[in-house]
Design a protein around this motif. Sequence first.
Motif, PDB file in Angstrom:
ATOM      1  N   PHE A 151       0.832  -1.200   0.000  1.00  0.00           N
ATOM      2  CA  PHE A 151       0.000   0.000   0.000  1.00  0.00           C
ATOM      3  C   PHE A 151       0.871   1.256   0.000  1.00  0.00           C
ATOM      4  CE2 PHE A 151      -2.165   3.397   2.328  1.00  0.00           C
ATOM      5  CZ  PHE A 151      -3.343   3.517   1.610  1.00  0.00           C
ATOM      6  N   ALA A 152       1.908   1.279   0.867  1.00  0.00           N
ATOM      7  CA  ALA A 152       2.772   2.454   0.963  1.00  0.00           C
ATOM      8  C   ALA A 152       3.586   2.648  -0.315  1.00  0.00           C
ATOM      9  CB  ALA A 152       3.691   2.325   2.172  1.00  0.00           C
ATOM     10  N   ALA A 153       4.049   1.557  -0.900  1.00  0.00           N
ATOM     11  CA  ALA A 153       4.828   1.659  -2.137  1.00  0.00           C
ATOM     12  C   ALA A 153       3.969   2.171  -3.285  1.00  0.00           C
ATOM     13  CB  ALA A 153       5.437   0.302  -2.482  1.00  0.00           C
ATOM     14  N   LEU A 154       2.722   1.715  -3.349  1.00  0.00           N
ATOM     15  CA  LEU A 154       1.822   2.210  -4.397  1.00  0.00           C
ATOM     16  C   LEU A 154       1.510   3.691  -4.205  1.00  0.00           C
ATOM     17  CD1 LEU A 154      -0.596  -0.828  -4.747  1.00  0.00           C
ATOM     18  CD2 LEU A 154       0.843   0.119  -6.559  1.00  0.00           C
ATOM     19  N   ALA A 155       1.393   4.118  -2.955  1.00  0.00           N
ATOM     20  CA  ALA A 155       1.160   5.540  -2.694  1.00  0.00           C
ATOM     21  C   ALA A 155       2.359   6.372  -3.148  1.00  0.00           C
ATOM     22  CB  ALA A 155       0.879   5.760  -1.210  1.00  0.00           C
ATOM     23  N   ALA A 156       3.554   5.886  -2.868  1.00  0.00           N
ATOM     24  CA  ALA A 156       4.760   6.596  -3.308  1.00  0.00           C
ATOM     25  C   ALA A 156       4.864   6.609  -4.818  1.00  0.00           C
ATOM     26  CB  ALA A 156       5.996   5.935  -2.692  1.00  0.00           C
ATOM     27  N   GLN A 157       4.426   5.532  -5.452  1.00  0.00           N
ATOM     28  CA  GLN A 157       4.448   5.485  -6.912  1.00  0.00           C
ATOM     29  C   GLN A 157       3.425   6.458  -7.498  1.00  0.00           C
ATOM     30  OE1 GLN A 157       5.234   1.851  -9.567  1.00  0.00           O
ATOM     31  NE2 GLN A 157       3.013   1.873  -9.452  1.00  0.00           N
ATOM     32  N   ALA A 158       2.277   6.567  -6.856  1.00  0.00           N
ATOM     33  CA  ALA A 158       1.235   7.471  -7.345  1.00  0.00           C
ATOM     34  C   ALA A 158       1.683   8.930  -7.321  1.00  0.00           C
ATOM     35  CB  ALA A 158      -0.032   7.298  -6.515  1.00  0.00           C
ATOM     36  N   GLU A 159       2.530   9.283  -6.338  1.00  0.00           N
ATOM     37  CA  GLU A 159       3.022  10.663  -6.284  1.00  0.00           C
ATOM     38  C   GLU A 159       4.235  10.882  -7.172  1.00  0.00           C
ATOM     39  OE1 GLU A 159       6.047  11.933  -3.166  1.00  0.00           O
ATOM     40  OE2 GLU A 159       4.665  10.729  -1.940  1.00  0.00           O
ATOM     41  N   GLY A 160       4.737   9.807  -7.808  1.00  0.00           N
ATOM     42  CA  GLY A 160       5.863   9.930  -8.727  1.00  0.00           C
ATOM     43  C   GLY A 160       7.223   9.800  -8.075  1.00  0.00           C
ATOM     44  N   ALA A 161       7.274   9.342  -6.800  1.00  0.00           N
ATOM     45  CA  ALA A 161       8.557   9.223  -6.108  1.00  0.00           C
ATOM     46  C   ALA A 161       9.280   7.923  -6.441  1.00  0.00           C
ATOM     47  CB  ALA A 161       8.354   9.325  -4.598  1.00  0.00           C
ATOM     48  N   VAL A 162       8.520   6.864  -6.731  1.00  0.00           N
ATOM     49  CA  VAL A 162       9.143   5.574  -7.036  1.00  0.00           C
ATOM     50  C   VAL A 162       8.428   4.937  -8.221  1.00  0.00           C
ATOM     51  CG1 VAL A 162       9.765   5.201  -4.604  1.00  0.00           C
ATOM     52  CG2 VAL A 162       7.694   4.128  -5.528  1.00  0.00           C
ATOM     53  N   GLN A 163       9.136   3.986  -8.820  1.00  0.00           N
ATOM     54  CA  GLN A 163       8.553   3.099  -9.821  1.00  0.00           C
ATOM     55  C   GLN A 163       8.826   1.679  -9.345  1.00  0.00           C
ATOM     56  OE1 GLN A 163      10.343   3.337 -13.689  1.00  0.00           O
ATOM     57  NE2 GLN A 163       9.131   1.664 -14.537  1.00  0.00           N
ATOM     58  N   ILE A 164       7.771   0.907  -9.128  1.00  0.00           N
ATOM     59  CA  ILE A 164       7.932  -0.474  -8.659  1.00  0.00           C
ATOM     60  C   ILE A 164       8.239  -1.352  -9.866  1.00  0.00           C
ATOM     61  CG2 ILE A 164       6.897  -2.371  -7.373  1.00  0.00           C
ATOM     62  CD1 ILE A 164       4.928  -0.289  -6.174  1.00  0.00           C
ATOM     63  N   THR A 165       9.476  -1.775  -9.980  1.00  0.00           N
ATOM     64  CA  THR A 165       9.901  -2.522 -11.173  1.00  0.00           C
ATOM     65  C   THR A 165       9.885  -4.031 -10.971  1.00  0.00           C
ATOM     66  OG1 THR A 165      12.236  -2.404 -10.535  1.00  0.00           O
ATOM     67  CG2 THR A 165      11.375  -0.621 -11.928  1.00  0.00           C
ATOM     68  N   GLY A 166       9.819  -4.497  -9.724  1.00  0.00           N
ATOM     69  CA  GLY A 166       9.881  -5.934  -9.533  1.00  0.00           C
ATOM     70  C   GLY A 166       9.377  -6.370  -8.174  1.00  0.00           C
ATOM     71  N   ILE A 167       9.042  -7.650  -8.100  1.00  0.00           N
ATOM     72  CA  ILE A 167       8.716  -8.327  -6.849  1.00  0.00           C
ATOM     73  C   ILE A 167       9.523  -9.609  -6.837  1.00  0.00           C
ATOM     74  CG2 ILE A 167       6.909  -9.495  -5.539  1.00  0.00           C
ATOM     75  CD1 ILE A 167       4.936  -7.464  -6.608  1.00  0.00           C
ATOM     76  N   TRP A 168      10.165  -9.891  -5.697  1.00  0.00           N
ATOM     77  CA  TRP A 168      11.091 -11.010  -5.708  1.00  0.00           C
ATOM     78  C   TRP A 168      11.216 -11.649  -4.334  1.00  0.00           C
ATOM     79  CZ3 TRP A 168      16.525 -11.136  -4.042  1.00  0.00           C
ATOM     80  CH2 TRP A 168      16.905 -10.014  -3.303  1.00  0.00           C
ATOM     81  N   SER A 169      11.851 -12.812  -4.320  1.00  0.00           N
ATOM     82  CA  SER A 169      12.114 -13.521  -3.081  1.00  0.00           C
ATOM     83  C   SER A 169      13.314 -14.443  -3.290  1.00  0.00           C
ATOM     84  CB  SER A 169      10.877 -14.312  -2.629  1.00  0.00           C
ATOM     85  OG  SER A 169      11.057 -14.821  -1.319  1.00  0.00           O
ATOM     86  N   HIS A 170      13.651 -15.228  -2.268  1.00  0.00           N
ATOM     87  CA  HIS A 170      14.843 -16.066  -2.324  1.00  0.00           C
ATOM     88  C   HIS A 170      14.582 -17.376  -1.589  1.00  0.00           C
ATOM     89  CE1 HIS A 170      19.060 -16.596  -3.201  1.00  0.00           C
ATOM     90  NE2 HIS A 170      19.377 -16.805  -1.935  1.00  0.00           N
TER      91      HIS A 170
END
Length: 395
Positions: A151-170
């Motif tokens: 939710f927080a990452a999408l909010a930051a993306q909506a304001e133009g601060a970040v672009q979510i380029t991937g989701i990952w794990s190990h």
Amino acid sequence: MTQTPPLMRTRAEIDLAALRANVRSLRERAPGAALMAVVKSDGYGHGAVPCALAAIEAGATWVGTATPQEALALRAAGVPGRIMCWLWTPGDPWREGIEADLDMSVSGLWALAEVTAAARALGRPARIQLKADTGLGRNGCQPTDWPQLVFAALAAQAEGAVQITGIWSHFACADEPGHPSIAAQLAVFREMLAHAEKAGVEPEVRHMANSPATLTLPEAHFDLVRTGVAMYGISPAPELGTSDELGLRPVMTLAASVALVKHVPAGHGVSYGHHYVTDAETTLGLIPVGYGDGIPRHASGRGPVLVGGEWRRAAGRIAMDQFVVDLGGQEIQEGAEALLFGPGTRGEPNAEDWARAAGTIAYEIVTRIGSRVPRVYLNERAEQAEQADARNSSS
């Protein structure tokens, strides 16, 4: 053509033709996914920049590191394309990462807050990838905290601060075929991925597969595979097969020049503590490398070396700068080559032999070789790689 390496105290020969061949082989194992060449810890001891460039030449489209400092050094050296780094701590150089066009992993709200603040100050969005802890228990966001982070990452993306380029794990146990955690982690990853995508995340890449998963778990390949130790020609685990059985060629050969040969009588103690005493008159050879160069002290009495066409073992304790082999009366000239490990094409031990002698894994053997050991790069140009491949195919 490959030049004969100069005579020196010790050297680590890095065969970039072998590395390119390994990258091509790994790409064939995951034909539907892009490949990330992981060059953390100075390319597992092989040299991050030369190995990154060689991997890109062989078709890798991503480069991965652990720390941002490693990633920034690659970019400063001219490594092109996508570079991802994942081990961030508070106060790390987020702003510099944005300026260098890095893809930066975020595992918690503190990291999202720091990278967002850096992006706002710079006036430029940061590329971030959200890491899910699906069961490894190290870095990554726990499933219970995942909705809040998304939710927080999408909010930051909506304001133009970040672009979510991937989701990952190990994976925790991909090097143990059939381990129940493998299927469990895959299920958790799919659930966390589905939640993020339903919330509105549109990742460019989804990735989970490390070297062993790339080799054995096609269902884990997703959009991108991250190949580390396998790229350097080392089997991720003996249970999966040897390097040769997996179609991989070891990239590093560790060699030294014999520094001294001498005759000693029976009953002669060798090295600190006299844990080795000669049982007959013999010759001893001095190998001028030790734990200060990354040779594991735990391999004392067991570490194998090819000298004069014969396997010898470290006699007594491995010291900081040197160790001794019992030559069994064989007459060897000073300056003769001693091969500690390599691909085995000349009968020498490999890194796995040293790992068994030291009670560790082959990853550690190559990664710990220190900066005092010069790296000598073979087949640096692509045409040299093709010539080397042709020679290997015809032999």
